[in-house]
Design an enzyme around this catalytic site. Structure first.
Site, short mmCIF file in Angstrom:
data_model
loop_
_atom_site.label_atom_id
_atom_site.label_comp_id
_atom_site.label_asym_id
_atom_site.label_seq_id
_atom_site.Cartn_x
_atom_site.Cartn_y
_atom_site.Cartn_z
N GLU A 82 1.61 3.94 2.76
CA GLU A 82 2.18 3.48 4.03
C GLU A 82 3.71 3.60 3.95
OE1 GLU A 82 0.35 -0.37 4.51
OE2 GLU A 82 -1.64 0.51 4.37
N HIS A 111 3.64 -2.93 6.80
CA HIS A 111 2.52 -2.04 6.50
C HIS A 111 2.41 -0.92 7.52
CE1 HIS A 111 0.26 -4.37 3.36
NE2 HIS A 111 1.04 -5.33 3.81
N HIS A 128 0.87 -1.18 0.00
CA HIS A 128 0.00 0.00 0.00
C HIS A 128 0.91 1.23 0.00
CE1 HIS A 128 -2.99 -2.85 2.12
NE2 HIS A 128 -3.14 -2.89 0.80
N GLU A 171 2.43 -4.12 11.35
CA GLU A 171 1.75 -2.83 11.20
C GLU A 171 2.37 -1.78 12.11
OE1 GLU A 171 -0.61 -2.16 9.08
OE2 GLU A 171 -1.58 -4.05 8.54
#
Length: 376
Positions: free
Chosen positions: A169, A259, A166, A335
Site C-alpha cells: 500500500e 492504508h 501493509h 484508506e
C-alpha cells in the site's frame, strides 16, 4: 524482450515470454504467506511493439475483486506513473502496452522506494522542528524510523501517524510525504498553530522489509502487522512491538493509521466505533473530523466504506482499534484506492502518488479542527 523484477520492491515471475503478444506471468507470494497482489517489474522490448502480458494467477490473489475496473500503472522515468489499458476476465489479468522507449516499468501502484524513504527521513531531519528517533531494527536488519515533530512537553497533545503496515500500500507513504511537507512548512499558519500545542509522532514506513521484498501485506516472516497490536513480539512483529512501546511512553491523543484498499474506489476512514471505550466524545470528534475533511476536499467521502462494528465487537488486534482502546483516544484507519476515486476520476493517472500526497496535506486541516477538543 526481457522481463526482470530484480530490484527494490520488485515482484513477478515469468512463466512464458516467447512472444510479445502472449507473455505469461505470475505474482510471487509474500514470504511464508499466501498473500499476494503487489507486482512491480521492468520490461525491455522493441519500440513500437505492443506487449500483451497475462498475470495468470490473478483470480487466486488476496483480493481478486481488486482486479475489476483496475488499470496497472507504468513509467519510463520512475517519476511519472500513468495508467495503461487492462482487462480482467475473472481468471487472468491482462496488461497491454506499446513501447515508446526501450524499457518500461509496470507496478500495482506508484512505488515508494526504500531509497526515497531514507531521503524523506533525512530531509525531515534537517528541520529544527524534527527529532529523528531510531526505534530498533526489523527482522531483515532495517531501521524503524520515528519522526518527532514539535517540542515534546507533557502539556501538549500527542498525535501519532503510522503508514504502510501493509507494504504494498505504497500510497500510504506518499500520503505521509505530503503531510510532512505541509507540517514542516514555516509559511503554513495551520501547521505552525498545530505545533504550538501538539507533538506529532510519525512512522512513515511500518514495514520496510516487506516493502523492499515486494510483499503485499506482510513483513519478512509473513506476519500481517495489522493483526499484531494485541500482543506483538520481537520474533514475529518487532515493527509493532517497538512502535507500541514508544506510544506507551508518550501517550496518544489522536491516531491515524494510513492504508490502501484494493477493492473500493474511494477515500474513506474506518473509525473505532466497536471498541468498548467508544462514547459520545469519540463520536463528536469523529463527526467533526469527517465533516471538516468533506468541506475542504472532494477526494473524501463518507457514503462508501467498511461496515461499522457494534460496540464491544471490534477486533482489538487491529491498530486503530487497539490504540483507541488502550489510550481512550480518537483513532482512524484511513484508506485510499489502488484504482481511482470513482467520485472524481482521472482517466490518465487514476488515484496517484500526487493525489495521495495532497490528501496527506489536506488531512492536517481535519486534525486542526479537532485538536483543541481531543480531551474535552
Amino acid at each position: 524482450m526481457f522481463i526482470t523484477a530484480n530490484f527494490d520492491s520488485g515482484n513477478i515471475e515469468v512463466i512464458n515470454a516467447e512472444s510479445e503478444d502472449a507473455i505469461e506471468l505470475q505474482i510471487r507470494r509474500d514470504n511464508q504467506s499466501d498473500f499476494y497482489q503487489w507486482f512491480h517489474f521492468k520490461l525491455y522490448g522493441e519500440i513500437g511493439t505492443e506487449h500483451v502480458m497475462h498475470i495468470t494467477n490473478a483470480s487466486t490473489s488476496a483480493y481478486p475483486d481488486g482486479w475489476k475496473d483496475y488499470s496497472a500503472v507504468a513509467s519510463y522515468d520512475r517519476e511519472t506513473w500513468f495508467r495503461v489499458p487492462c482487462e480482467y476476465d475473472g481468471k487472468t489479468f491482462t496488461i497491454r502496452h506499446t513501447l515508446e522507449q526501450e524499457s518500461v516499468y509496470f507496478a500495482y501502484f506508484a512505488p515508494y522506494s526504500y531509497e526515497r524513504h531514507q531521503d524523506l527521513i533525512h530531509w525531515a531531519q534537517q528541520s529544527s522542528l524534527v527529532e529523528h528517533v531510531l526505534l530498533g531494527q526489523t527482522l531483515d536488519g532495517r531501521d524503524m524510523n520515528l519522526l518527532v515533530i514539535g517540542e515534546p512537553d507533557d502539556s501538549k497533545q500527542k498525535i501519532w501517524v503510522t503508514a504502510r503496515q501493509h507494504p504494498g500500500e505504497s500510497m500510504a507513504e506518499w500520503f505521509v510525504e505530503g503531510m510532512l511537507g505541509r507540517l514542516l512548512d514555516d509559511a503554513d499558519g495551520a501547521a505552525r498553530k498545530l505545533l504550538q500545542n501538539n507533538v506529532f509522532y510519525v512512522v512513515p514506513n511500518m514495514n520496510p522489509d516487506g516493502s523492499v521484498r515486494g510483499h503485499l501485506r506482510t513483513n519478512a516472516v509473513g506476519t500481517n502487522l495489522n493483526r499484531e497490536w494485541a500482543a506483538p513480539s520481537l520474533e514475529k512483529s518487532p515493527e509493532v512491538y517497538y512502535v507500541l512501546n514508544a506510544m506507551q511512553e508518550t501517550g496518544v491523543d489522536l491516531y491515524l493509521d494510513i492504508h490502501g484498499d484494493e477493492n473500493l474506489p474511494y477515500n474513506f476512514v474506518a473509525g473505532c466505533e466497536g471498541v468498548p471505550c467508544y462514547d459520545e466524545r469519540h463520536e463528536r470528534l469523529a463527526t467533526q473530523f469527517k465533516e471538516t475533511l468533506l468541506a475542504i476536499t472532494p477526494e473524501f467521502q463518507v457514503e462508501q466504506g467498511y461496515e461499522v462494528d457494534a460496540k464491544g465487537e471490534a477486533n482489538l488486534t487491529v491498530a486503530s482499534n487497539a490504540v483507541a482502546e488502550r489510550f481512550d483516544c480518537l483513532s482512524f484507519t484511513l484508506e485510499m484506492p489502488f484504482k481511482d476515486n470513482a467520485n472524481l476520476p482521472d482517466e490518465d493517472f487514476g488515484w496517484s502518488a500526487n493525489r495521495s500526497a495532497q490528501l496527506g496535506a489536506d488531512v492536517l486541516s481535519a486534525v486542526y479542527a479537532v485538536a483543541n477538543n481531543l480531551r474535552d
